[in-house]
Design a protein around this motif. Structure first.
Motif, mmCIF file in Angstrom:
data_model
loop_
_atom_site.group_PDB
_atom_site.id
_atom_site.type_symbol
_atom_site.label_atom_id
_atom_site.label_comp_id
_atom_site.label_asym_id
_atom_site.label_seq_id
_atom_site.Cartn_x
_atom_site.Cartn_y
_atom_site.Cartn_z
ATOM 1 N N GLU A 42 0.813 -1.215 0.000
ATOM 2 C CA GLU A 42 0.000 0.000 0.000
ATOM 3 C C GLU A 42 0.847 1.266 0.000
ATOM 4 O O GLU A 42 0.399 2.319 -0.433
ATOM 5 N N ASP A 43 2.075 1.167 0.497
ATOM 6 C CA ASP A 43 2.939 2.344 0.580
ATOM 7 C C ASP A 43 3.691 2.628 -0.712
ATOM 8 O O ASP A 43 4.268 3.703 -0.875
ATOM 9 N N LEU A 44 3.700 1.675 -1.626
ATOM 10 C CA LEU A 44 4.391 1.873 -2.905
ATOM 11 C C LEU A 44 3.466 2.611 -3.867
ATOM 12 O O LEU A 44 2.269 2.357 -3.900
ATOM 13 N N PRO A 45 4.016 3.520 -4.665
ATOM 14 C CA PRO A 45 3.187 4.315 -5.574
ATOM 15 C C PRO A 45 2.374 3.492 -6.571
ATOM 16 O O PRO A 45 1.260 3.838 -6.900
ATOM 17 N N ASN A 46 2.924 2.391 -7.046
ATOM 18 C CA ASN A 46 2.228 1.579 -8.053
ATOM 19 C C ASN A 46 1.589 0.335 -7.459
ATOM 20 O O ASN A 46 1.255 -0.590 -8.179
ATOM 21 N N ALA A 84 10.786 2.140 -7.593
ATOM 22 C CA ALA A 84 9.683 2.973 -7.136
ATOM 23 C C ALA A 84 10.246 4.157 -6.365
ATOM 24 O O ALA A 84 11.326 4.066 -5.782
ATOM 25 N N GLU A 85 9.516 5.254 -6.384
ATOM 26 C CA GLU A 85 9.941 6.436 -5.633
ATOM 27 C C GLU A 85 8.796 6.891 -4.741
ATOM 28 O O GLU A 85 7.659 7.013 -5.197
ATOM 29 N N ILE A 86 9.110 7.134 -3.489
ATOM 30 C CA ILE A 86 8.125 7.613 -2.527
ATOM 31 C C ILE A 86 8.498 9.039 -2.155
ATOM 32 O O ILE A 86 9.592 9.289 -1.644
ATOM 33 N N ASP A 87 7.587 9.957 -2.431
ATOM 34 C CA ASP A 87 7.808 11.365 -2.115
ATOM 35 C C ASP A 87 7.351 11.623 -0.682
ATOM 36 O O ASP A 87 6.155 11.595 -0.398
ATOM 37 N N ARG A 90 4.716 14.419 0.380
ATOM 38 C CA ARG A 90 3.287 14.115 0.387
ATOM 39 C C ARG A 90 2.920 12.995 1.357
ATOM 40 O O ARG A 90 1.759 12.816 1.691
ATOM 41 N N SER A 91 3.892 12.203 1.773
ATOM 42 C CA SER A 91 3.639 11.059 2.664
ATOM 43 C C SER A 91 4.626 11.079 3.828
ATOM 44 O O SER A 91 5.381 10.137 4.024
#
Length: 149
Positions: A42-46, A84-87, A90-91
């Motif tokens: 759920e924490d991954l963008p895709n 994957a990249e988590i910004d 925003r989070s």
């Protein structure tokens, strides 16, 4: 307070600051164990991951993040793995959840989401490639290992 005492204190503070800076610089980009941390889908963008994945934590104002983004893209393409990249802008709750204290921070996760390795700062290309090779070797079944021998 005498001037000599003040200068001595100022010199000591500068020496400690220099030592802390050198230690922090030496640790930047070093590979560390992932511990028992798991990244949830759920924490991954895709959403769901399908195998080994490089995850970059970044922010909008991170100066070194574009450099790491390009590096991880090249490594992911060359090794046939996902990226994957988590910004965290925003989070921001994910920074606390995954103990991310600086950006960029990179995780190498396996198919189950377990963090196999992590890097704070700009990681070394060779270090990431070595970690991917190690993770692939560890995830092979005993039969696959025997066939490769």
């Amino acid at each position: 307070m005498p001037v000599s005492t003040a200068l001595l204190i100022a010199g000591a503070v500068m020496a400690v600051a220099l030592a802390v800076g050198l230690i922090a610089r030496a640790q930047d980009g070093r590979r560390r164990s992932g511990g028992a941390v798991r990244v949830s889908d759920e924490d991954l963008p895709n959403g769901r991951r399908t195998g080994i994945t490089l995850v970059q934590f970044s922010t909008e104002l991170c100066a070194r993040c574009p450099q790491v983004r390009r590096l991880l893209g090249e490594i992911a393409s060359a090794n046939g793995i996902a990226r994957a990249e988590i910004d965290l802008t925003r989070s921001s709750d994910l920074a606390a959840k995954y103990h991310v204290l600086q950006t960029p921070t990179t995780f190498l996760i396996d198919a189950s989401g377990k963090v196999a390795a992590r890097w704070g700062g700009v990681p070394d290309h060779g270090s990431i490639t070595e970690a991917i090779t190690t993770l692939r070797a560890a995830s092979r079944t005993p039969r696959e290992r025997q066939e490769q021998s």
